[in-house]
Design a protein around this motif. Structure first.
Motif, short mmCIF file in Angstrom:
data_model
loop_
_atom_site.label_atom_id
_atom_site.label_comp_id
_atom_site.label_asym_id
_atom_site.label_seq_id
_atom_site.Cartn_x
_atom_site.Cartn_y
_atom_site.Cartn_z
N VAL A 173 0.84 -1.20 0.00
CA VAL A 173 0.00 0.00 0.00
C VAL A 173 0.87 1.25 0.00
O VAL A 173 0.60 2.21 -0.73
N ASN B 99 1.08 4.09 -3.02
CA ASN B 99 0.89 5.52 -2.81
C ASN B 99 2.08 6.33 -3.31
O ASN B 99 1.90 7.39 -3.91
N PHE C 49 -10.02 -5.98 -1.25
CA PHE C 49 -10.79 -4.75 -1.43
C PHE C 49 -9.92 -3.51 -1.29
O PHE C 49 -10.15 -2.51 -1.98
N ALA C 50 -8.92 -3.55 -0.43
CA ALA C 50 -7.98 -2.43 -0.31
C ALA C 50 -7.21 -2.25 -1.61
O ALA C 50 -7.03 -1.12 -2.09
N MET D 238 -8.19 -3.24 -4.58
CA MET D 238 -9.13 -2.80 -5.61
C MET D 238 -9.44 -1.31 -5.48
O MET D 238 -9.66 -0.63 -6.48
N SER D 239 -9.45 -0.79 -4.26
CA SER D 239 -9.69 0.64 -4.10
C SER D 239 -8.47 1.46 -4.54
O SER D 239 -8.63 2.58 -5.02
N MET D 240 -7.28 0.88 -4.38
CA MET D 240 -6.08 1.58 -4.83
C MET D 240 -5.98 1.57 -6.36
O MET D 240 -5.56 2.55 -6.96
N ARG E 146 -8.46 1.28 -8.74
CA ARG E 146 -9.85 1.22 -9.16
C ARG E 146 -10.05 1.35 -10.66
O ARG E 146 -10.98 0.77 -11.20
N TRP E 147 -9.21 2.07 -11.38
CA TRP E 147 -9.42 2.21 -12.82
C TRP E 147 -9.17 0.92 -13.58
O TRP E 147 -9.97 0.58 -14.48
N VAL F 228 -9.84 -1.97 -12.42
CA VAL F 228 -11.03 -2.76 -12.08
C VAL F 228 -12.24 -2.26 -12.87
O VAL F 228 -13.04 -3.06 -13.37
#
Length: 83
Positions: A12, A16, A59-60, A62-64, A66-67, A69
């Motif tokens: 993560v 970032n 899910f973490a 996938m949120s990072m 997201r495009w 996905v």
């Protein structure tokens, strides 16, 4: 905290940092690298900590990312609607 969760946290942080650096290809090459590293990492987290932690890390991630996905969902919808 297990080794797999420490590696997930480092993933993560790396995601970032990579998102903050400018890119000519809208970060797609970095997204591919993060996906290639993240898929085995989700499996490792699930193996060591159970399915709920694995889903949380999935899910973490996938949120990072997201495009990718969103584009995968659009592609799948187009492929399924043709048939």
């Amino acid at each position: 905290m297990t080794l797999s969760l420490i590696l997930a946290c480092l993933w993560v942080v790396a995601a970032n940092v990579l998102a903050m650096v400018p890119s000519r290809d809208n970060h797609w090459s970095r997204a591919y690298l993060l996906i290639a590293a993240g898929i085995p990492l989700v499996g490792y987290v699930t193996y060591e900590n159970g399915p709920w932690w694995g889903l949380g890390v999935l899910f973490a991630g996938m949120s990072m990312l997201r495009w990718p996905v969103i584009y995968l969902g659009r592609w799948l919808r187009r492929r399924l609607s043709r048939g």
